[in-house]
Design a protein around this motif. Structure first.
Motif, PDB file in Angstrom:
ATOM      1  N   ALA A  18      25.987  22.734   0.857  1.00 10.89           N
ATOM      2  CA  ALA A  18      26.579  21.410   1.092  1.00 10.89           C
ATOM      3  C   ALA A  18      27.766  21.201   0.164  1.00 10.89           C
ATOM      4  O   ALA A  18      27.805  21.742  -0.944  1.00 10.89           O
ATOM      5  N   PRO A  19      28.733  20.402   0.604  1.00 12.65           N
ATOM      6  CA  PRO A  19      29.894  20.135  -0.247  1.00 12.65           C
ATOM      7  C   PRO A  19      29.492  19.339  -1.490  1.00 12.65           C
ATOM      8  O   PRO A  19      28.616  18.487  -1.437  1.00 12.65           O
ATOM      9  N   LEU A  20      30.128  19.657  -2.603  1.00 11.97           N
ATOM     10  CA  LEU A  20      29.934  18.888  -3.826  1.00 11.97           C
ATOM     11  C   LEU A  20      31.113  17.948  -3.939  1.00 11.97           C
ATOM     12  O   LEU A  20      32.258  18.378  -4.015  1.00 11.97           O
ATOM     13  N   LEU A  21      30.820  16.671  -3.903  1.00 12.36           N
ATOM     14  CA  LEU A  21      31.892  15.690  -3.899  1.00 12.36           C
ATOM     15  C   LEU A  21      31.727  14.724  -5.059  1.00 12.36           C
ATOM     16  O   LEU A  21      30.629  14.296  -5.371  1.00 12.36           O
ATOM     17  N   SER A  22      32.830  14.393  -5.681  1.00 17.02           N
ATOM     18  CA  SER A  22      32.782  13.375  -6.721  1.00 17.02           C
ATOM     19  C   SER A  22      33.076  12.036  -6.067  1.00 17.02           C
ATOM     20  O   SER A  22      33.656  11.963  -4.997  1.00 17.02           O
ATOM     21  N   ASN A  23      32.635  10.984  -6.718  1.00 23.99           N
ATOM     22  CA  ASN A  23      32.924   9.662  -6.192  1.00 23.99           C
ATOM     23  C   ASN A  23      33.301   8.731  -7.337  1.00 23.99           C
ATOM     24  O   ASN A  23      32.878   8.918  -8.468  1.00 23.99           O
ATOM     25  N   SER A  24      34.093   7.733  -6.998  1.00 20.95           N
ATOM     26  CA  SER A  24      34.516   6.780  -8.009  1.00 20.95           C
ATOM     27  C   SER A  24      33.646   5.532  -8.001  1.00 20.95           C
ATOM     28  O   SER A  24      33.689   4.739  -8.925  1.00 20.95           O
ATOM     29  N   ALA A  25      32.843   5.364  -6.975  1.00 21.24           N
ATOM     30  CA  ALA A  25      31.996   4.175  -6.880  1.00 21.24           C
ATOM     31  C   ALA A  25      30.728   4.358  -7.707  1.00 21.24           C
ATOM     32  O   ALA A  25      30.181   5.450  -7.797  1.00 21.24           O
ATOM     33  N   THR A  26      30.272   3.300  -8.319  1.00 21.46           N
ATOM     34  CA  THR A  26      29.041   3.365  -9.107  1.00 21.46           C
ATOM     35  C   THR A  26      28.047   2.284  -8.726  1.00 21.46           C
ATOM     36  O   THR A  26      26.877   2.407  -9.028  1.00 21.46           O
ATOM     37  N   ASN A  27      28.488   1.227  -8.062  1.00 21.49           N
ATOM     38  CA  ASN A  27      27.622   0.100  -7.773  1.00 21.49           C
ATOM     39  C   ASN A  27      27.153   0.135  -6.318  1.00 21.49           C
ATOM     40  O   ASN A  27      27.531  -0.702  -5.510  1.00 21.49           O
ATOM     41  N   PHE A  28      26.325   1.136  -5.980  1.00 19.27           N
ATOM     42  CA  PHE A  28      25.836   1.247  -4.614  1.00 19.27           C
ATOM     43  C   PHE A  28      24.450   1.866  -4.607  1.00 19.27           C
ATOM     44  O   PHE A  28      24.021   2.482  -5.589  1.00 19.27           O
ATOM     45  N   THR A  29      23.750   1.692  -3.490  1.00 21.52           N
ATOM     46  CA  THR A  29      22.477   2.372  -3.262  1.00 21.52           C
ATOM     47  C   THR A  29      22.582   3.090  -1.927  1.00 21.52           C
ATOM     48  O   THR A  29      23.327   2.678  -1.033  1.00 21.52           O
ATOM     49  N   ILE A  30      21.845   4.176  -1.787  1.00 26.99           N
ATOM     50  CA  ILE A  30      21.807   4.933  -0.538  1.00 26.99           C
ATOM     51  C   ILE A  30      20.343   5.023  -0.118  1.00 26.99           C
ATOM     52  O   ILE A  30      19.473   5.255  -0.957  1.00 26.99           O
ATOM     53  N   ARG A  31      20.090   4.776   1.175  1.00 26.65           N
ATOM     54  CA  ARG A  31      18.710   4.845   1.653  1.00 26.65           C
ATOM     55  C   ARG A  31      18.680   5.138   3.145  1.00 26.65           C
ATOM     56  O   ARG A  31      19.683   4.991   3.848  1.00 26.65           O
ATOM     57  N   ASN A  32      17.494   5.557   3.618  1.00 31.16           N
ATOM     58  CA  ASN A  32      17.291   5.780   5.041  1.00 31.16           C
ATOM     59  C   ASN A  32      17.358   4.448   5.773  1.00 31.16           C
ATOM     60  O   ASN A  32      16.901   3.420   5.259  1.00 31.16           O
ATOM     61  N   LEU A  33      17.922   4.474   6.974  1.00 28.66           N
ATOM     62  CA  LEU A  33      18.043   3.263   7.783  1.00 28.66           C
ATOM     63  C   LEU A  33      16.900   3.194   8.792  1.00 28.66           C
ATOM     64  O   LEU A  33      16.391   4.219   9.243  1.00 28.66           O
ATOM     65  N   SER A  34      16.513   1.975   9.135  1.00 26.51           N
ATOM     66  CA  SER A  34      15.405   1.763  10.071  1.00 26.51           C
ATOM     67  C   SER A  34      15.797   0.709  11.104  1.00 26.51           C
ATOM     68  O   SER A  34      16.912   0.178  11.075  1.00 26.51           O
ATOM     69  N   GLU A  35      14.870   0.394  11.986  1.00 31.40           N
ATOM     70  CA  GLU A  35      15.107  -0.600  13.034  1.00 31.40           C
ATOM     71  C   GLU A  35      15.641  -1.916  12.473  1.00 31.40           C
ATOM     72  O   GLU A  35      16.484  -2.554  13.089  1.00 31.40           O
ATOM     73  N   LYS A  36      15.158  -2.312  11.311  1.00 30.94           N
ATOM     74  CA  LYS A  36      15.597  -3.597  10.744  1.00 30.94           C
ATOM     75  C   LYS A  36      17.080  -3.577  10.358  1.00 30.94           C
ATOM     76  O   LYS A  36      17.692  -4.631  10.224  1.00 30.94           O
ATOM     77  N   ASP A  37      17.653  -2.384  10.220  1.00 28.09           N
ATOM     78  CA  ASP A  37      19.073  -2.249   9.869  1.00 28.09           C
ATOM     79  C   ASP A  37      19.999  -2.216  11.081  1.00 28.09           C
ATOM     80  O   ASP A  37      21.224  -2.234  10.927  1.00 28.09           O
ATOM     81  N   VAL A  38      19.438  -2.169  12.286  1.00 28.52           N
ATOM     82  CA  VAL A  38      20.251  -2.013  13.497  1.00 28.52           C
ATOM     83  C   VAL A  38      21.334  -3.087  13.627  1.00 28.52           C
ATOM     84  O   VAL A  38      22.478  -2.751  13.952  1.00 28.52           O
ATOM     85  N   PRO A  39      21.052  -4.374  13.379  1.00 29.61           N
ATOM     86  CA  PRO A  39      22.147  -5.351  13.495  1.00 29.61           C
ATOM     87  C   PRO A  39      23.344  -5.012  12.584  1.00 29.61           C
ATOM     88  O   PRO A  39      24.498  -5.110  13.026  1.00 29.61           O
ATOM     89  N   GLU A  40      23.082  -4.606  11.348  1.00 31.22           N
ATOM     90  CA  GLU A  40      24.184  -4.238  10.452  1.00 31.22           C
ATOM     91  C   GLU A  40      24.867  -2.956  10.908  1.00 31.22           C
ATOM     92  O   GLU A  40      26.083  -2.809  10.767  1.00 31.22           O
ATOM     93  N   MET A  41      24.087  -2.016  11.462  1.00 29.57           N
ATOM     94  CA  MET A  41      24.654  -0.770  11.967  1.00 29.57           C
ATOM     95  C   MET A  41      25.594  -1.061  13.140  1.00 29.57           C
ATOM     96  O   MET A  41      26.690  -0.496  13.232  1.00 29.57           O
ATOM     97  N   LEU A  42      25.166  -1.951  14.025  1.00 24.46           N
ATOM     98  CA  LEU A  42      26.001  -2.323  15.169  1.00 24.46           C
ATOM     99  C   LEU A  42      27.263  -3.047  14.710  1.00 24.46           C
ATOM    100  O   LEU A  42      28.347  -2.820  15.248  1.00 24.46           O
ATOM    101  N   GLU A  43      27.131  -3.883  13.695  1.00 22.66           N
ATOM    102  CA  GLU A  43      28.297  -4.586  13.150  1.00 22.66           C
ATOM    103  C   GLU A  43      29.287  -3.602  12.533  1.00 22.66           C
ATOM    104  O   GLU A  43      30.496  -3.687  12.756  1.00 22.66           O
TER     105      GLU A  43
END
Length: 155
Positions: A18-43
């Motif tokens: 996998a690519p190794l990438l640096s990022n400048s952002a520090t104030n974020f979270t990453i997580r699996n998406l579920s059915e409850k996230d669909v409205p935001e995904m569609l947006e």
């Protein structure tokens, strides 16, 4: 009836790591998406238009998102799985969150997951999306072929 025509490149990841990438952002979270996230995904997909994305697209599975202060700002998932290939789908970042490295982070995560399964990542990107094509090339993808996609409506 043809509802929409999309000109795309099919790009394939041709590395075994996998690519190794640096990022400048520090104030974020990453997580699996579920059915409850669909409205935001569609947006998010309505804002960014990465390609066809509907209410049930999440059923293809393995969507992951980056959140800033509880707001979905970037995501990607899987769609097709022909043979030993897995398509990365709906790679997108909110316009006000561009330039923070989120697309690279989410892309690297999806690539790593696909490689761990022993599959080869591929994706489709609109031919006029120079920013995304460049991001994918920097991440190790190369163009395999030009693909014409037609979306039809039932009359």
């Amino acid at each position: 009836t043809v509802h929409e025509y999309i000109s795309t490149y099919q790009m394939v990841y041709e590395n075994d790591k996998a690519p190794l990438l640096s990022n400048s952002a520090t104030n974020f979270t990453i997580r699996n998406l579920s059915e409850k996230d669909v409205p935001e995904m569609l947006e998010l997909t309505a804002q960014t238009k990465p390609g066809p994305f509907f209410q049930k697209t999440i059923d293809f599975g393995h969507y992951e998102g980056i959140f800033e202060q509880e707001r979905l700002v970037s995501m990607a998932g899987y769609r097709l799985n022909p043979f030993n290939y897995t398509e990365i789908s709906a790679v997108c970042t909110a316009p006000d969150a561009l330039g923070k490295g989120y697309a690279g982070i989410i892309l690297a995560s999806r690539v790593a997951s696909i490689l761990k399964q022993g599959n080869i990542p591929f994706l489709h990107v609109k031919t006029d999306n120079d920013r995304a094509v460049s991001r994918y090339e920097r991440s190790g993808f190369s163009t395999r072929k030009w693909i014409h996609i037609y979306l039809f409506t039932k009359d």
